[in-house]
Structures are given as C-alpha cells and as structure tokens.
Write a protein that holds these residues in place. Structure first.
Motif, PDB file in Angstrom:
ATOM      1  N   TYR A 102      44.558   0.987  25.269  1.00 54.69           N
ATOM      2  CA  TYR A 102      44.639   1.419  24.171  1.00 54.69           C
ATOM      3  C   TYR A 102      43.742   0.839  23.211  1.00 54.69           C
ATOM      4  O   TYR A 102      43.103   1.561  22.364  1.00 54.69           O
ATOM      5  N   ALA A 103      43.690  -0.405  22.855  1.00 58.99           N
ATOM      6  CA  ALA A 103      42.576  -1.225  22.003  1.00 58.99           C
ATOM      7  C   ALA A 103      41.069  -0.587  22.252  1.00 58.99           C
ATOM      8  O   ALA A 103      40.458  -0.270  21.440  1.00 58.99           O
ATOM      9  N   TYR A 104      40.583  -0.386  23.605  1.00 56.36           N
ATOM     10  CA  TYR A 104      39.413  -0.190  23.729  1.00 56.36           C
ATOM     11  C   TYR A 104      39.225   1.368  23.488  1.00 56.36           C
ATOM     12  O   TYR A 104      38.276   1.899  22.927  1.00 56.36           O
ATOM     13  N   ALA A 105      40.198   2.110  23.999  1.00 54.11           N
ATOM     14  CA  ALA A 105      39.967   3.655  23.700  1.00 54.11           C
ATOM     15  C   ALA A 105      40.029   3.960  22.309  1.00 54.11           C
ATOM     16  O   ALA A 105      39.112   4.773  21.770  1.00 54.11           O
ATOM     17  N   ALA A 106      40.842   3.386  21.431  1.00 54.55           N
ATOM     18  CA  ALA A 106      40.925   3.562  20.005  1.00 54.55           C
ATOM     19  C   ALA A 106      39.660   2.986  19.449  1.00 54.55           C
ATOM     20  O   ALA A 106      39.022   3.592  18.292  1.00 54.55           O
ATOM     21  N   ALA A 107      39.152   1.800  19.909  1.00 51.86           N
ATOM     22  CA  ALA A 107      38.000   1.121  19.216  1.00 51.86           C
ATOM     23  C   ALA A 107      36.678   2.120  19.540  1.00 51.86           C
ATOM     24  O   ALA A 107      35.870   2.300  18.652  1.00 51.86           O
ATOM     25  N   LEU A 108      36.718   2.873  20.716  1.00 50.67           N
ATOM     26  CA  LEU A 108      35.667   3.759  20.891  1.00 50.67           C
ATOM     27  C   LEU A 108      35.599   4.874  20.050  1.00 50.67           C
ATOM     28  O   LEU A 108      34.564   5.189  19.394  1.00 50.67           O
ATOM     29  N   ALA A 109      36.992   5.409  19.658  1.00 56.47           N
ATOM     30  CA  ALA A 109      37.201   6.620  18.583  1.00 56.47           C
ATOM     31  C   ALA A 109      36.663   6.210  17.413  1.00 56.47           C
ATOM     32  O   ALA A 109      36.109   6.967  16.663  1.00 56.47           O
ATOM     33  N   THR A 110      36.870   4.845  16.985  1.00 60.60           N
ATOM     34  CA  THR A 110      36.744   4.325  15.649  1.00 60.60           C
ATOM     35  C   THR A 110      35.155   4.318  15.515  1.00 60.60           C
ATOM     36  O   THR A 110      34.198   4.482  14.499  1.00 60.60           O
ATOM     37  N   ARG A 132      26.341  -0.601  10.976  1.00 59.43           N
ATOM     38  CA  ARG A 132      26.506  -1.860  11.857  1.00 59.43           C
ATOM     39  C   ARG A 132      28.004  -2.247  11.429  1.00 59.43           C
ATOM     40  O   ARG A 132      28.551  -2.065  10.411  1.00 59.43           O
ATOM     41  N   VAL A 133      28.526  -2.896  12.662  1.00 56.82           N
ATOM     42  CA  VAL A 133      29.841  -3.275  12.316  1.00 56.82           C
ATOM     43  C   VAL A 133      29.812  -4.893  12.881  1.00 56.82           C
ATOM     44  O   VAL A 133      29.288  -5.049  13.721  1.00 56.82           O
ATOM     45  N   VAL A 134      31.030  -5.501  12.551  1.00 51.23           N
ATOM     46  CA  VAL A 134      31.144  -7.075  12.917  1.00 51.23           C
ATOM     47  C   VAL A 134      32.712  -6.870  13.323  1.00 51.23           C
ATOM     48  O   VAL A 134      33.324  -6.181  12.820  1.00 51.23           O
ATOM     49  N   ALA A 135      32.959  -7.842  14.261  1.00 54.44           N
ATOM     50  CA  ALA A 135      34.292  -8.332  14.621  1.00 54.44           C
ATOM     51  C   ALA A 135      34.603  -9.771  14.400  1.00 54.44           C
ATOM     52  O   ALA A 135      33.824 -10.550  15.026  1.00 54.44           O
ATOM     53  N   MET A 136      35.502 -10.193  13.544  1.00 53.19           N
ATOM     54  CA  MET A 136      35.756 -11.714  13.478  1.00 53.19           C
ATOM     55  C   MET A 136      36.952 -11.801  14.234  1.00 53.19           C
ATOM     56  O   MET A 136      38.024 -11.310  14.228  1.00 53.19           O
ATOM     57  N   ILE A 137      36.826 -12.688  15.447  1.00 54.67           N
ATOM     58  CA  ILE A 137      37.733 -13.016  16.370  1.00 54.67           C
ATOM     59  C   ILE A 137      38.043 -14.640  16.545  1.00 54.67           C
ATOM     60  O   ILE A 137      37.152 -15.185  16.830  1.00 54.67           O
ATOM     61  N   HIS A 138      39.442 -14.899  16.753  1.00 46.66           N
ATOM     62  CA  HIS A 138      39.757 -16.182  16.627  1.00 46.66           C
ATOM     63  C   HIS A 138      39.209 -16.503  18.038  1.00 46.66           C
ATOM     64  O   HIS A 138      39.286 -15.916  19.215  1.00 46.66           O
ATOM     65  N   SER A 173      41.053 -10.254  22.677  1.00 47.35           N
ATOM     66  CA  SER A 173      40.120  -9.395  21.643  1.00 47.35           C
ATOM     67  C   SER A 173      38.652  -9.648  21.973  1.00 47.35           C
ATOM     68  O   SER A 173      37.904  -8.904  21.729  1.00 47.35           O
ATOM     69  N   VAL A 174      38.600 -10.885  22.348  1.00 49.74           N
ATOM     70  CA  VAL A 174      36.980 -11.095  22.761  1.00 49.74           C
ATOM     71  C   VAL A 174      36.722  -9.960  23.974  1.00 49.74           C
ATOM     72  O   VAL A 174      35.540  -9.649  23.765  1.00 49.74           O
ATOM     73  N   ALA A 175      37.501  -9.921  24.705  1.00 45.10           N
ATOM     74  CA  ALA A 175      37.201  -8.876  25.938  1.00 45.10           C
ATOM     75  C   ALA A 175      37.039  -7.694  25.289  1.00 45.10           C
ATOM     76  O   ALA A 175      35.984  -6.987  25.976  1.00 45.10           O
ATOM     77  N   VAL A 176      37.959  -6.904  24.467  1.00 49.67           N
ATOM     78  CA  VAL A 176      37.547  -5.715  23.824  1.00 49.67           C
ATOM     79  C   VAL A 176      36.034  -5.537  23.133  1.00 49.67           C
ATOM     80  O   VAL A 176      35.395  -4.661  23.486  1.00 49.67           O
ATOM     81  N   ALA A 177      35.749  -6.644  22.413  1.00 54.26           N
ATOM     82  CA  ALA A 177      34.516  -6.625  21.533  1.00 54.26           C
ATOM     83  C   ALA A 177      33.418  -6.582  22.533  1.00 54.26           C
ATOM     84  O   ALA A 177      32.389  -5.680  22.523  1.00 54.26           O
ATOM     85  N   GLU A 178      33.453  -7.606  23.553  1.00 53.50           N
ATOM     86  CA  GLU A 178      32.403  -7.409  24.617  1.00 53.50           C
ATOM     87  C   GLU A 178      32.324  -6.151  25.587  1.00 53.50           C
ATOM     88  O   GLU A 178      31.324  -5.669  25.847  1.00 53.50           O
ATOM     89  N   ARG A 179      33.458  -5.502  25.727  1.00 48.42           N
ATOM     90  CA  ARG A 179      33.259  -4.254  26.568  1.00 48.42           C
ATOM     91  C   ARG A 179      32.825  -3.218  25.499  1.00 48.42           C
ATOM     92  O   ARG A 179      32.170  -2.325  26.281  1.00 48.42           O
TER      93      ARG A 179
END
Length: 183
Positions: A119-127, A138-144, A150-156
């Motif tokens: 879900y996170a990846y699919a929705a992020a692609l749509a975003t 350009r976008v950024v992602a701030m991740i703990h 979340s790191v895996a989603v960002a890298e994917r």
C-alpha cells in the motif's frame, strides 16, 4: 482517485501486482479514523507515540488547506473495500526551525494491519504522479534512521540518501530526495 500500479521488477524480487489504492482529501471524519488507526505504539514508534484526536483534527484541516491552495496534500489512503488505512501524499515541510525548510516532503503512514502489502509504495507512486502533474520539481522524505520499512519504501521509489543527521530532539534522521523532472 484509484490506481492499480504494477511493481517494477528489482534484481532480487519478481514484479508483483500492487494493491489498488484510493486517495482522497481528508475529511473531518478522517481525523477520527486516523486517530483510531494510528493509536498503535508500533505505528507511532518513530513519531513520538500515539497522539490526541485534536492533533488529527488540526492536521486534517491543514491538509484540506494544502489541497485547496497547492493541489496536493497528505491524502487519506483507502483500501480496496474503502476502509481508511492511513495517509500518503506530500506537503510543505512543516517545521520552521530545522530540516528541509522550503522543500516538499512526501510521506506515508499506515495502520499496522496494512504493513507489508504494498500500500505505501503503490500510494507513493500515485503521489509522485500527482506531484509531477502539479509541477513539483523535487521531493524529500525525512525518515527516522531506524525506520527500516519507510527507508525501504523511499529507496524503492528511487529516492537517494542526501543527508544523515540528528533532529533537535537527538533522533537519528535520514533525508532522501528525488527529482521529479523528465528522466
């Protein structure tokens, strides 16, 4: 908006269909739904723990304002049956004192039962598609730094690690970035 993307193949896993996701501008009722699905220590582990309903009431109101003014926000994420399972989208970085001030941050937060299902990846692609349409460069992602999911989603998504630092509260953080221009 409903989308059913297919995951691009990576060297270590075959392509698989991703779940259909629907994103909508958050409603007043979504504040209560978000409060319910995020009232989980696992979900909020890297975000300071569960929050009061009033925080989500203010948060959803701010997202409606962002959508009206910018054409994007942190949208409510619905599963195939129409149940609220979290949010995904983008907003201007909300902090004024630190971080990527002036940048657009992409983000996602899902209910625990929705983890690991794409879900996170699919929705992020749509975003990302919607942000490109809105002209966001350009976008950024701030991740703990310890938030491996979340790191895996960002890298994917193809985001690149651009900085590692500690927040004012001392938490280890990673800043990922992704250009949205023509490839």
């Amino acid at each position: 908006m409903t989308t059913t993307p297919t995951s691009p193949a990576s060297p270590d896993s075959p392509a698989r269909p991703l779940p259909a996701v629907r994103l909508r501008v958050p409603t007043d009722e979504d504040a209560r739904a978000w409060h319910g699905v995020f009232d989980d220590p696992d979900v909020m582990e890297f975000l300071g723990g569960p929050a009061e309903l009033s925080l989500y009431e203010e948060f959803t109101a701010r997202q409606r304002m962002h959508d009206a003014q910018l054409g994007y926000c942190l949208w409510t994420l619905l599963d195939e049956e129409g149940a609220v399972i979290g949010f995904t989208g983008a907003q201007p970085w909300p902090q004024k004192e630190w971080g990527p001030v002036g940048e657009i941050e992409i983000g996602w937060r899902l209910a625990r039962p929705a983890w690991g299902r794409g879900y996170a990846y699919a929705a992020a692609l749509a975003t990302l598609d919607r942000l490109r349409e809105a002209g966001v460069p350009r976008v950024v992602a701030m991740i703990h730094a310890r938030n491996a999911r979340s790191v895996a989603v960002a890298e994917r998504l193809g985001m690149v690690l651009s900085e590692e630092f500690r927040t004012p509260g001392g938490n280890p953080c990673r800043r990922y970035s992704l250009g949205l221009g023509p490839e």
